[in-house]
Design a protein around this motif. Sequence first.
Motif, PDB file in Angstrom:
ATOM      1  N   GLU A 114       0.834  -1.201   0.000  1.00 59.93           N
ATOM      2  CA  GLU A 114       0.000   0.000   0.000  1.00 59.93           C
ATOM      3  C   GLU A 114       0.872   1.256   0.000  1.00 59.93           C
ATOM      4  O   GLU A 114       0.664   2.171  -0.783  1.00 59.93           O
ATOM      5  CB  GLU A 114      -0.921   0.009   1.236  1.00 59.93           C
ATOM      6  CG  GLU A 114      -2.118  -0.910   1.117  1.00 59.93           C
ATOM      7  CD  GLU A 114      -2.843  -0.751  -0.222  1.00 59.93           C
ATOM      8  OE1 GLU A 114      -3.230   0.387  -0.555  1.00 59.93           O
ATOM      9  OE2 GLU A 114      -3.002  -1.752  -0.954  1.00 59.93           O
ATOM     10  N   LYS A 168       2.614   2.280  -3.241  1.00 56.03           N
ATOM     11  CA  LYS A 168       1.789   2.794  -4.345  1.00 56.03           C
ATOM     12  C   LYS A 168       1.779   4.319  -4.330  1.00 56.03           C
ATOM     13  O   LYS A 168       1.371   4.957  -5.284  1.00 56.03           O
ATOM     14  CB  LYS A 168       0.356   2.274  -4.221  1.00 56.03           C
ATOM     15  CG  LYS A 168       0.203   0.810  -4.625  1.00 56.03           C
ATOM     16  CD  LYS A 168      -1.258   0.413  -4.480  1.00 56.03           C
ATOM     17  CE  LYS A 168      -1.418  -1.091  -4.619  1.00 56.03           C
ATOM     18  NZ  LYS A 168      -2.720  -1.531  -4.099  1.00 56.03           N
ATOM     19  N   LYS A 169       2.205   4.898  -3.203  1.00 51.22           N
ATOM     20  CA  LYS A 169       2.190   6.361  -3.092  1.00 51.22           C
ATOM     21  C   LYS A 169       3.310   6.971  -3.923  1.00 51.22           C
ATOM     22  O   LYS A 169       4.315   6.315  -4.198  1.00 51.22           O
ATOM     23  CB  LYS A 169       2.422   6.771  -1.628  1.00 51.22           C
ATOM     24  CG  LYS A 169       1.310   6.356  -0.689  1.00 51.22           C
ATOM     25  CD  LYS A 169       1.637   6.884   0.699  1.00 51.22           C
ATOM     26  CE  LYS A 169       0.561   6.493   1.691  1.00 51.22           C
ATOM     27  NZ  LYS A 169       0.858   6.956   3.035  1.00 51.22           N
ATOM     28  N   THR A 170       3.164   8.239  -4.254  1.00 50.35           N
ATOM     29  CA  THR A 170       4.277   8.939  -4.915  1.00 50.35           C
ATOM     30  C   THR A 170       5.401   9.097  -3.874  1.00 50.35           C
ATOM     31  O   THR A 170       5.130   9.089  -2.662  1.00 50.35           O
ATOM     32  CB  THR A 170       3.860  10.348  -5.372  1.00 50.35           C
ATOM     33  OG1 THR A 170       3.514  11.095  -4.195  1.00 50.35           O
ATOM     34  CG2 THR A 170       2.704  10.311  -6.345  1.00 50.35           C
ATOM     35  N   ALA A 190       4.481  11.711  -1.374  1.00 50.58           N
ATOM     36  CA  ALA A 190       3.461  11.345  -0.385  1.00 50.58           C
ATOM     37  C   ALA A 190       4.044  10.353   0.620  1.00 50.58           C
ATOM     38  O   ALA A 190       3.772  10.424   1.824  1.00 50.58           O
ATOM     39  CB  ALA A 190       2.249  10.745  -1.094  1.00 50.58           C
ATOM     40  N   LEU A 191       4.874   9.443   0.133  1.00 46.52           N
ATOM     41  CA  LEU A 191       5.468   8.448   1.026  1.00 46.52           C
ATOM     42  C   LEU A 191       6.435   9.100   2.022  1.00 46.52           C
ATOM     43  O   LEU A 191       6.644   8.598   3.126  1.00 46.52           O
ATOM     44  CB  LEU A 191       6.218   7.390   0.191  1.00 46.52           C
ATOM     45  CG  LEU A 191       6.763   6.184   0.953  1.00 46.52           C
ATOM     46  CD1 LEU A 191       5.615   5.371   1.555  1.00 46.52           C
ATOM     47  CD2 LEU A 191       7.619   5.304   0.051  1.00 46.52           C
ATOM     48  N   ASP A 229       5.161   9.411   5.473  1.00 48.57           N
ATOM     49  CA  ASP A 229       4.477   8.242   6.033  1.00 48.57           C
ATOM     50  C   ASP A 229       5.357   7.628   7.132  1.00 48.57           C
ATOM     51  O   ASP A 229       6.193   6.761   6.876  1.00 48.57           O
ATOM     52  CB  ASP A 229       4.225   7.239   4.890  1.00 48.57           C
ATOM     53  CG  ASP A 229       3.461   6.007   5.346  1.00 48.57           C
ATOM     54  OD1 ASP A 229       3.430   5.733   6.570  1.00 48.57           O
ATOM     55  OD2 ASP A 229       2.906   5.317   4.482  1.00 48.57           O
ATOM     56  N   ARG A 268      12.408   7.729  -3.772  1.00 45.54           N
ATOM     57  CA  ARG A 268      11.778   7.708  -2.444  1.00 45.54           C
ATOM     58  C   ARG A 268      12.763   8.161  -1.377  1.00 45.54           C
ATOM     59  O   ARG A 268      12.414   8.895  -0.461  1.00 45.54           O
ATOM     60  CB  ARG A 268      11.302   6.291  -2.105  1.00 45.54           C
ATOM     61  CG  ARG A 268      10.217   5.803  -3.006  1.00 45.54           C
ATOM     62  CD  ARG A 268       9.656   4.493  -2.467  1.00 45.54           C
ATOM     63  NE  ARG A 268       8.898   3.841  -3.516  1.00 45.54           N
ATOM     64  CZ  ARG A 268       9.320   2.778  -4.183  1.00 45.54           C
ATOM     65  NH1 ARG A 268      10.456   2.198  -3.891  1.00 45.54           N
ATOM     66  NH2 ARG A 268       8.573   2.266  -5.138  1.00 45.54           N
TER      67      ARG A 268
END
Length: 429
Positions: free
Chosen positions: A38, A41-43, A46-47, A50, A331
């Motif tokens: 899950e 799957k984020k950009t 966005a990750l 997290d 990332r």
Amino acid sequence: MTDRRGFITKSISAAGALVLNSSFISLPKEKLTELNIEALKKTPEALASDEDFWSQMKQAYTVSPNIINLNNGGVSPAPKVVQESLARQNTYANEAPSYYMWRIMSQGKEPLRENLAKYAGVSPEEIAINRNATEALNTIIMGMTLKAGDEVILSKYDYPNMLHAWRQREQREGIVLKYVDLKLPSESKNELVKIYADQMTAKTKVVHVTHMINWNGQIMPVKEIADLAHKKNIEVVCDGAHTFAHIDHKISDLNCDYYGTSLHKWLCAPIGSGMLWVKKEHITKIYPLIPNDTPLSDDIRKFENLGTRSFPIEQAIGEALNFQYSIGNERKEARLRYLKDYWAKEAIKMERIRLNTSLKSNFSCALAHVGIAGLEAGEMESKLFGKYKVHTSPTKWEALNGIRIAPHIYTSTRDLDRLLDGLKYLHTL
Ligand SMILES: Cc1ncc(COP(=O)(O)O)c(C=O)c1O
């Protein structure tokens, strides 16, 4: 760039790799896989915020829970998989060193060269594996043929070991060093390029430029400087110690002629690992620092004549590369920049804080320098560590006076909250 489907497939396998490679221990494996799929799957942007995802990442490391290490610019810890690989190979080597190192482990050398080259976007025939950025860049600085009167452009903000090497050549051979006057931080590529351009003359043979300046994290426009230098037949040496595996780039993007980096910094490879890249057409003319029997050969391996060294350290670099791939450059860069922004944007609200690093993404990433009006670098560092056990690097150099903060991917925002508490305390002194 991969297409979206390719990205998701890759992300899912990367999630698997994270679970397998990184010994996450806090959640059952199925739960982790689900969570990672899950998250991935984020950009990257966005990750980056997290904390659940990155708190698992922390468990890939064995860092102290009691000391907050914000000096990852000096040297970074290796994740468990890398430490285990190193320990395994060390045990193996010690069964019969000359046999296991020189006959068995040596077979991993060429595959490692290929893997590093692929990651760096260059040919394996241009990559030499060595022990650190100092060794890589001194190989070039000391190996170039220059004569008295030839000019080299550099900055007083370049790394001391490289400045020392250039100054030794100045002292012994009469080459002329011309220093650019950098005002840091800078947010203008044009201005930075112009400062170098203004020093170029018909006698200039080399520009030495640091891709990310270690003192304050300034990212320099290496490509633009190199494009200009090449028009005047000037070669460019790039110190990539702080950008390799930190900023998402390929060496080939920089258009330089020579590039040296440590792998024990942002890549998290074992301590004592580094890499040199030399553009194929230049290899012949560079004399190795430690000569072999054919010093003017065009084989990059002539730069690896280092005497006996640790093959286990070298071989475990491959595991650090796998770890890097499992996170992904984009990332990692996004998270590192997020961490810097997290504390720096809060810190600048304090009246006496002087942030000496740009907050613009073209000009910085994880590494930043902060001062407090009225306080000395040493006092800031020792009080912050003494009271808060936050480890930073006291940095007083040229116009900078403060501490350098360098988080890594295992750093949490909670760690940075503690840094901010510490800065608030320093602010009261
Ligand atoms: C910009 C820069 N270049 C080179 C080096 C040298 O790295 P090493 O000590 O791994 O050779 C450093 C170390 O901090 C650095 O900051």
